[in-house]
Design an enzyme around this catalytic site. Structure first.
Site, PDB file in Angstrom:
ATOM      1  N   CYS A   1      67.945  36.028 160.520  1.00 16.87           N
ATOM      2  CA  CYS A   1      67.543  36.321 159.140  1.00 16.87           C
ATOM      3  C   CYS A   1      68.680  36.120 158.135  1.00 16.87           C
ATOM      4  O   CYS A   1      68.437  36.051 156.932  1.00 16.87           O
ATOM      5  CB  CYS A   1      67.014  37.749 159.031  1.00 16.87           C
ATOM      6  SG  CYS A   1      65.419  37.945 159.815  1.00 16.87           S
TER       7      CYS A   1
HETATM    8  N1  COA Z   1      48.209  49.294 163.392  1.00 20.29           N
HETATM    9  C1  COA Z   1      48.052  50.627 163.563  1.00 20.29           C
HETATM   10  N2  COA Z   1      48.987  51.413 164.140  1.00 20.29           N
HETATM   11  C2  COA Z   1      50.118  50.817 164.557  1.00 20.29           C
HETATM   12  C3  COA Z   1      50.333  49.435 164.421  1.00 20.29           C
HETATM   13  C4  COA Z   1      49.317  48.661 163.803  1.00 20.29           C
HETATM   14  N3  COA Z   1      49.451  47.334 163.625  1.00 20.29           N
HETATM   15  N4  COA Z   1      51.541  49.129 164.929  1.00 20.29           N
HETATM   16  C5  COA Z   1      52.070  50.265 165.372  1.00 20.29           C
HETATM   17  N5  COA Z   1      51.215  51.288 165.174  1.00 20.29           N
HETATM   18  C6  COA Z   1      51.394  52.708 165.541  1.00 20.29           C
HETATM   19  C7  COA Z   1      52.461  52.869 166.587  1.00 20.29           C
HETATM   20  O1  COA Z   1      51.944  52.672 167.877  1.00 20.29           O
HETATM   21  C8  COA Z   1      52.911  54.293 166.357  1.00 20.29           C
HETATM   22  O2  COA Z   1      52.003  55.174 166.943  1.00 20.29           O
HETATM   23  P1  COA Z   1      52.515  56.522 167.650  1.00 20.29           P
HETATM   24  O3  COA Z   1      53.158  57.309 166.530  1.00 20.29           O
HETATM   25  O4  COA Z   1      51.264  57.103 168.170  1.00 20.29           O
HETATM   26  O5  COA Z   1      53.490  56.090 168.684  1.00 20.29           O
HETATM   27  C9  COA Z   1      52.792  54.458 164.847  1.00 20.29           C
HETATM   28  O6  COA Z   1      51.875  53.433 164.413  1.00 20.29           O
HETATM   29  C10 COA Z   1      54.118  54.285 164.144  1.00 20.29           C
HETATM   30  O7  COA Z   1      54.737  53.084 164.634  1.00 20.29           O
HETATM   31  P2  COA Z   1      56.236  52.683 164.326  1.00 20.29           P
HETATM   32  O8  COA Z   1      56.552  51.403 165.015  1.00 20.29           O
HETATM   33  O9  COA Z   1      57.112  53.844 164.604  1.00 20.29           O
HETATM   34  O10 COA Z   1      56.116  52.444 162.746  1.00 20.29           O
HETATM   35  P3  COA Z   1      57.242  52.304 161.655  1.00 20.29           P
HETATM   36  O11 COA Z   1      56.919  53.210 160.557  1.00 20.29           O
HETATM   37  O12 COA Z   1      58.626  52.349 162.230  1.00 20.29           O
HETATM   38  O13 COA Z   1      57.013  50.802 161.109  1.00 20.29           O
HETATM   39  C11 COA Z   1      57.989  48.621 161.271  1.00 20.29           C
HETATM   40  C12 COA Z   1      57.147  49.701 161.943  1.00 20.29           C
HETATM   41  C13 COA Z   1      58.225  47.483 162.229  1.00 20.29           C
HETATM   42  C14 COA Z   1      57.238  48.098 160.045  1.00 20.29           C
HETATM   43  C15 COA Z   1      59.336  49.235 160.809  1.00 20.29           C
HETATM   44  O14 COA Z   1      59.924  49.932 161.881  1.00 20.29           O
HETATM   45  C16 COA Z   1      60.308  48.222 160.291  1.00 20.29           C
HETATM   46  O15 COA Z   1      60.085  47.560 159.298  1.00 20.29           O
HETATM   47  N6  COA Z   1      61.485  48.100 160.949  1.00 20.29           N
HETATM   48  C17 COA Z   1      62.491  47.163 160.574  1.00 20.29           C
HETATM   49  C18 COA Z   1      61.953  45.822 160.738  1.00 20.29           C
HETATM   50  C19 COA Z   1      62.934  44.740 160.421  1.00 20.29           C
HETATM   51  O16 COA Z   1      63.570  44.731 159.427  1.00 20.29           O
HETATM   52  N7  COA Z   1      63.030  43.816 161.291  1.00 20.29           N
HETATM   53  C20 COA Z   1      63.863  42.724 161.095  1.00 20.29           C
HETATM   54  C21 COA Z   1      63.161  41.569 161.624  1.00 20.29           C
HETATM   55  S1  COA Z   1      64.099  40.197 161.252  1.00 20.29           S
END
Ligand code: COA
Length: 374
Positions: free
Chosen positions: A156
């Site tokens: 990235c």
């Molecule tokens: N739809 C519904 N529920 C979902 C889901 C979806 N598509 N994907 C995950 N969930 C659920 C999970 O299973 C979890 O359930 P649980 O609490 O029962 O375990 C819950 O939603 C929360 O998931 P989580 O992964 O902890 O969510 P989050 O708030 O951390 O958001 C991201 C996820 C990926 C958006 C976030 O962590 C993020 O942006 N991280 C940084 C990403 C980044 O910058 N990456 C760089 C890539 S270059």
């Protein structure tokens, strides 16, 4: 020493979009098929059932509403779940070179320049279409540019690391100008069958023309300084590579051959790393929060950017001080901060300072401090 300047930018946006509604419908159909196919193992407790995805979760967790893709065919088919691209012959432009060319031509036009004014091409992206010859050299050939070209990959952060490389070469005098191009086909590296990440990415190509300040044909952004930093982490990883065939089960349909991340950890670790990086860069340049008119941040997650903006400015940024484009484009890897810069920089006034910052896998973080002229 010469002062490098960003004299033009270009964004090529693919014509196809995938909305959250389309994405979730396709994923849920895939999950239902999967669960039906594995009903016995799921009942026996040896296979985990796949849960449905939800539009509400996606918007709340990421801020993403839709994404652009180069090839939509296959992505929404629950029996395929990846973009189905046609095979191109070696005698026609590769898909990355084609989209790069479109972004590059917009950047040249924007700067009032032609290919004859460019001395080097850097193709900086998270994924490169092939091992060799370099995609950058193909782009150089298609544009008819003299000089040299090379590919680089810092995930990235590829765009800002590419800008640092180009700016340093211009500063030293080894080149007069360079195009830094970021063709990102993230739709081919994400796992559309994993609800934790299927919503994250989109496709785009961006191009940035850097020249000596004195060569600028119109308003420009002088590159005051750049800072790049890396720190190893497995929290964002993709194991696909040329050793795949040589490893046991390497050619199987393996989850680790696509983008994987521990999103929560990434969020927690990268936000403080990036905030500190930007504050250190500003301190080195004797600039305080009030001296920065705009932050053009990497576009991965809206809450992440809100946290970083608040930490760096010491208050909640106004929307115009830290614009986001990820609601329309999703995460386009290295291109995200450049799209934001390209779309939200023309209104800055002579003497205004702003900072482009990208961050991601590696971990890596790169910042470019610019000053508007003209
Ligand atoms: N739809 C519904 N529920 C979902 C889901 C979806 N598509 N994907 C995950 N969930 C659920 C999970 O299973 C979890 O359930 P649980 O609490 O029962 O375990 C819950 O939603 C929360 O998931 P989580 O992964 O902890 O969510 P989050 O708030 O951390 O958001 C991201 C996820 C990926 C958006 C976030 O962590 C993020 O942006 N991280 C940084 C990403 C980044 O910058 N990456 C760089 C890539 S270059």
């Amino acid at each position: 020493m010469y002062t490098p300047a960003i004299t033009g930018t270009g964004v090529f946006t693919p014509s196809e979009t995938v909305t959250n509604a389309e994405l979730v419908t396709a994923f849920n159909a895939y999950a239902d098929l999967y669960n039906a196919k594995h009903a016995d193992e799921i009942a026996a407790g040896t296979v985990e059932a796949k849960d449905h995805s939800s539009e509400e979760f996606i918007v709340k967790a990421s801020g993403i509403e839709q994404r652009y893709v180069m090839v939509k065919d296959g992505i929404l088919d629950p029996t395929v779940m990846y973009p189905k691209m046609r095979q191109r012959s070696d005698d026609e432009p590769s898909i990355m070179a084609e989209m790069a060319l479109k972004a590059a031509n917009i950047a040249l036009e924007n700067a009032g320049k032609t290919a004859a004014d460019v001395g080097a091409v850097i193709c900086a992206a998270s994924n490169l279409e092939r091992a060799y010859p370099a995609v950058a050299i193909e782009i150089q050939d298609l544009l008819g540019i003299q000089g040299f070209a090379f590919d680089m990959n810092v995930a990235c952060s590829s765009a800002t690391f590419g800008i640092q490389a180009a700016a340093d070469m211009i500063r030293s005098g080894s080149i007069r100008s360079a195009l830094v191009i970021n063709p990102e086909i993230c739709s081919a590296h994400i796992e559309w069958r994993d609800r934790d990440c299927h919503f994250i990415f989109g496709d785009v190509a961006t191009a940035t023309l850097l020249e000596r300040e004195e060569d600028a044909a119109g308003p420009y952004f002088a590159v005051k300084s750049t800072r790049c930093a890396t720190s190893f982490s497995n929290n964002i990883r993709n194991n696909n590579g040329f050793l795949r065939r040589s490893r046991p089960d390497g050619m199987k349909d393996r989850r680790d051959m696509q983008f994987m991340q521990n999103g929560r950890k990434v969020f927690k670790e990268v936000v403080p790393m990036v905030s500190q990086h930007i504050m250190d860069h500003m301190a080195d340049e004797h600039l305080g929060a009030d001296d920065i008119k705009r932050l053009w941040l990497h576009q991965a997650n809206k809450s992440m950017n809100d946290f970083i903006g608040k930490k760096v400015l010491g208050r909640t940024p106004e929307p115009h001080e830290q614009p986001n484009i990820l609601q329309d484009y999703a995460n386009t890897s290295s291109a995200g901060s450049i799209i934001t810069f390209a779309k939200h920089s023309a209104d800055l006034k002579d003497g205004d300072h702003g900072l482009i910052c990208s961050f991601g896998a590696g971990y890596s973080v790169g910042s470019v401090l610019v000053e508007k002229h003209g």
